[in-house]
Design a protein around this motif. Structure first.
Motif, PDB file in Angstrom:
ATOM      1  N   VAL A 234       0.839  -1.206   0.000  1.00 54.60           N
ATOM      2  CA  VAL A 234       0.000   0.000   0.000  1.00 54.60           C
ATOM      3  C   VAL A 234       0.873   1.255   0.000  1.00 54.60           C
ATOM      4  N   VAL A 235       1.951   1.225   0.780  1.00 58.79           N
ATOM      5  CA  VAL A 235       2.818   2.401   0.907  1.00 58.79           C
ATOM      6  C   VAL A 235       3.457   2.771  -0.431  1.00 58.79           C
ATOM      7  N   VAL A 236       3.714   1.784  -1.282  1.00 60.42           N
ATOM      8  CA  VAL A 236       4.365   2.041  -2.572  1.00 60.42           C
ATOM      9  C   VAL A 236       3.483   2.859  -3.510  1.00 60.42           C
ATOM     10  N   SER A 237       2.168   2.775  -3.369  1.00 63.71           N
ATOM     11  CA  SER A 237       1.249   3.305  -4.382  1.00 63.71           C
ATOM     12  C   SER A 237       1.462   4.795  -4.649  1.00 63.71           C
ATOM     13  N   PHE A 238       1.105   5.207  -5.889  1.00 63.14           N
ATOM     14  CA  PHE A 238       1.225   6.598  -6.311  1.00 63.14           C
ATOM     15  C   PHE A 238      -0.173   7.224  -6.329  1.00 63.14           C
ATOM     16  N   SER A 239      -0.260   8.389  -6.974  1.00 58.87           N
ATOM     17  CA  SER A 239      -1.560   9.059  -7.057  1.00 58.87           C
ATOM     18  C   SER A 239      -1.808   9.595  -8.461  1.00 58.87           C
ATOM     19  N   PRO A 240      -2.411   8.784  -9.349  1.00 57.04           N
ATOM     20  CA  PRO A 240      -2.783   9.321 -10.665  1.00 57.04           C
ATOM     21  C   PRO A 240      -3.725  10.510 -10.548  1.00 57.04           C
ATOM     22  N   THR A 241      -4.573  10.500  -9.521  1.00 55.57           N
ATOM     23  CA  THR A 241      -5.543  11.585  -9.359  1.00 55.57           C
ATOM     24  C   THR A 241      -4.841  12.932  -9.224  1.00 55.57           C
ATOM     25  N   VAL A 242      -3.872  13.011  -8.310  1.00 56.70           N
ATOM     26  CA  VAL A 242      -3.165  14.274  -8.083  1.00 56.70           C
ATOM     27  C   VAL A 242      -2.345  14.649  -9.312  1.00 56.70           C
TER      28      VAL A 242
ATOM     29  N   ALA B 128      -3.126   9.541  -2.740  1.00 52.96           N
ATOM     30  CA  ALA B 128      -4.484  10.043  -2.476  1.00 52.96           C
ATOM     31  C   ALA B 128      -5.495   8.904  -2.580  1.00 52.96           C
ATOM     32  N   GLY B 129      -6.356   8.950  -3.587  1.00 48.31           N
ATOM     33  CA  GLY B 129      -7.528   8.081  -3.633  1.00 48.31           C
ATOM     34  C   GLY B 129      -7.251   6.592  -3.581  1.00 48.31           C
ATOM     35  N   VAL B 130      -6.324   6.102  -4.420  1.00 42.14           N
ATOM     36  CA  VAL B 130      -6.048   4.664  -4.450  1.00 42.14           C
ATOM     37  C   VAL B 130      -5.501   4.195  -3.095  1.00 42.14           C
TER      38      VAL B 130
ATOM     39  N   ILE C  51      -0.481   9.555   4.244  1.00 43.39           N
ATOM     40  CA  ILE C  51      -1.205  10.266   3.188  1.00 43.39           C
ATOM     41  C   ILE C  51      -1.329  11.746   3.542  1.00 43.39           C
ATOM     42  N   THR C  52      -1.547  12.032   4.834  1.00 42.36           N
ATOM     43  CA  THR C  52      -1.672  13.430   5.260  1.00 42.36           C
ATOM     44  C   THR C  52      -0.446  14.229   4.848  1.00 42.36           C
ATOM     45  N   THR C  53       0.723  13.673   5.097  1.00 44.24           N
ATOM     46  CA  THR C  53       1.965  14.357   4.718  1.00 44.24           C
ATOM     47  C   THR C  53       2.109  14.439   3.208  1.00 44.24           C
ATOM     48  N   HIS C  54       1.847  13.314   2.542  1.00 44.45           N
ATOM     49  CA  HIS C  54       2.024  13.290   1.090  1.00 44.45           C
ATOM     50  C   HIS C  54       1.052  14.229   0.375  1.00 44.45           C
ATOM     51  N   GLU C  55      -0.159  14.390   0.897  1.00 42.87           N
ATOM     52  CA  GLU C  55      -1.123  15.261   0.241  1.00 42.87           C
ATOM     53  C   GLU C  55      -0.734  16.726   0.373  1.00 42.87           C
ATOM     54  N   LEU C  56       0.016  17.046   1.408  1.00 43.53           N
ATOM     55  CA  LEU C  56       0.412  18.438   1.611  1.00 43.53           C
ATOM     56  C   LEU C  56       1.646  18.806   0.781  1.00 43.53           C
ATOM     57  N   VAL C  57       2.586  17.870   0.617  1.00 43.07           N
ATOM     58  CA  VAL C  57       3.817  18.208  -0.117  1.00 43.07           C
ATOM     59  C   VAL C  57       3.809  17.682  -1.554  1.00 43.07           C
ATOM     60  N   GLY C  58       3.054  16.609  -1.804  1.00 43.57           N
ATOM     61  CA  GLY C  58       3.077  15.978  -3.114  1.00 43.57           C
ATOM     62  C   GLY C  58       2.644  16.876  -4.262  1.00 43.57           C
ATOM     63  N   PRO C  59       1.477  17.567  -4.165  1.00 42.80           N
ATOM     64  CA  PRO C  59       1.074  18.432  -5.281  1.00 42.80           C
ATOM     65  C   PRO C  59       2.086  19.522  -5.590  1.00 42.80           C
ATOM     66  N   VAL C  60       2.716  20.071  -4.553  1.00 41.81           N
ATOM     67  CA  VAL C  60       3.718  21.118  -4.782  1.00 41.81           C
ATOM     68  C   VAL C  60       4.912  20.547  -5.550  1.00 41.81           C
TER      69      VAL C  60
END
Length: 432
Positions: free
Chosen positions: A162-170, A373-375, A402-411
């Motif tokens: 699960v930790v490996v997954s990426f975010s096509p949505t973002v 994110a979603g996946v 996910i909380t951390t990744h959602e805050l820094v990932g889009p940037v």
């Protein structure tokens, strides 16, 4: 900057108004409507503020959702946020449909093999690092402490998948926002999409092994049929959906944005009930249309840019509002360690194994692979439901990441696209 400050002041006034509205409507019994309206307005304002200070609109949506959500300032009721699951499914399907229209056969011929090889390498290295760390933390992670070594190994593999997954949505949302086009953007989008396909197959296998380690038996036939139905069934339903959409777009040719919203809503809800992947259904539909009728593919792009802005603003604001900040206090150190090591593993794998003919891939590709994110949310929830003895604690750990990744990932994703030189200077007004 002045415009951003003015918008921020308006946003603060809006939040105060929402606070009062919550008091006035406390007995109205419509928390979902209140949450939807408030998050939509806050998201649209926050997106403009974020753009004004040089951040992705998506980051603005997420941050304002976190701020007004039930786990921070509490302006939005928790019941209302939970009631927005329908919007989440709709947004994911819309984004996946747009992503599918990017998957032309020409692109797959050009980069398909390279993407698949690099994807397997990045996922394999990241999985190995996370697996070793999680198992090494067995004495301190509550859900692993009392397990036998075989059980701990199986659960570590499940969590690492699960930790490996990426975010096509973002990724796709940021590509839409920046109107990025070019080889680097194509490679990044193909990698995150194929990467999540890898993760879905690996997750099904890891779940089967974990179930067997706890005495549930290893049903190979059931496991393969379940994975096969989710993958090939989703592609088949997506193909049928694409043919229906083409007939409508060629013969009816009216109210296309509304039609697409309805189709994506049906794909999200129907796919979930049939145990299919709504992401794959919409992705397959978009890919088939792109390769059968290029003109209708462009029409889908334009229609979703027209109708998608409020849906995306509400989706990401709701995702931010649903983040449980208190979980950071309980599993924060372990989650932060995994966040850092996952990022380092992705960075080193891309720097070492990305195709050398395009130096941008080795320098910037890793930044586009950090988001989750979603996946990841969906897989974490599935672990919680499938393994009630330890699953909820695993979900807490993953949601903290996910909380951390959602805050820094889009940037980081936006920075990767900007440094690749493939973004367009003037953002179109109706993008997410």
């Amino acid at each position: 900057m002045i415009g951003a400050i003015i918008r921020l002041a308006l946003l603060v006034m809006l939040l105060a108004g929402i606070s009062r509205a919550q008091l006035w409507r406390v007995d109205s019994g419509t928390p979902v409507l209140l949450a939807a309206g408030a998050l939509l307005l806050c998201g649209l304002f926050a997106g403009k503020v974020a753009k004004g200070v040089g951040l992705p609109r998506l980051t603005g949506y997420l941050l304002v959702g976190v701020a007004v959500g039930p786990y921070a300032m509490g302006f939005i009721p928790g019941e209302g946020v939970k009631g927005l699951e329908l919007v989440k499914g709709l947004a994911v399907s819309l984004i996946a449909l747009v992503a599918g229209t990017e998957l032309h056969l020409g692109l797959i011929r050009r980069v398909g093999t390279k993407v698949a090889v690099l994807c397997a390498t990045v996922c394999g290295i990241t999985f190995g690092v996370c697996f070793a760390v999680i198992f090494a933390l067995k004495p301190v992670l509550p859900f692993l402490t009392l397990m036998t070594v075989p059980q701990a190994l199986a659960v570590s593999a499940l969590v690492s998948t699960v930790v490996v997954s990426f975010s096509p949505t973002v990724t796709i949302a940021i590509v839409q926002e920046t109107s990025a086009r070019g080889p680097f953007t194509e490679f990044l989008m193909a990698l995150v999409i194929i990467g999540d396909l890898f993760v879905m197959v690996a997750f099904a296998l890891a779940a089967g092994i974990t179930r067997a380690s706890f005495g549930g038996g290893f049903d190979v036939g059931g496991l393969l049929s379940g994975v096969g139905w989710e993958l090939f069934g989703s592609v088949g339903v997506g193909a049928v959906l694409a043919l229906g959409m083409l007939v409508y777009m060629r013969r009816v040719k009216r109210e296309l944005p509304l039609f697409l919203v309805g189709i994506c809503f049906a794909a999200a809800e129907g796919g979930t009930r049939l145990h299919l992947s709504p992401l794959l259904v919409a992705l397959a539909a978009g890919a088939l249309i792109a390769n059968l009728d290029e003109r209708q593919s462009r029409n889908i792009h334009h229609a979703i840019q027209f109708a998608g802005l409020p849906v995306f603003a509400l989706f990401f604001a709701a995702a931010g509002a649903g983040l449980k900040l208190d979980t950071l206090m309980t599993v924060g150190p372990a989650a932060l360690l995994l966040v850092v090591l996952r990022a380092v593993a992705i960075l080193l794998a891309c720097r070492r194994f990305a195709p050398a003919e395009d130096p941008r891939l080795r320098r910037y590709l890793w930044m586009g692979l950090i988001s989750q994110a979603g996946v990841t949310f969906g897989l974490a929830a599935l672990v919680s439901r499938t393994f009630p003895d330890f699953g909820p604690q695993v979900e807490v750990l993953i949601v903290a990441m996910i909380t951390t990744h959602e805050l820094v990932g889009p940037v980081l994703t936006r920075r990767a696209l900007e440094r690749s030189g493939e973004t367009r200077g003037d953002e179109r007004p109706r993008t997410a």
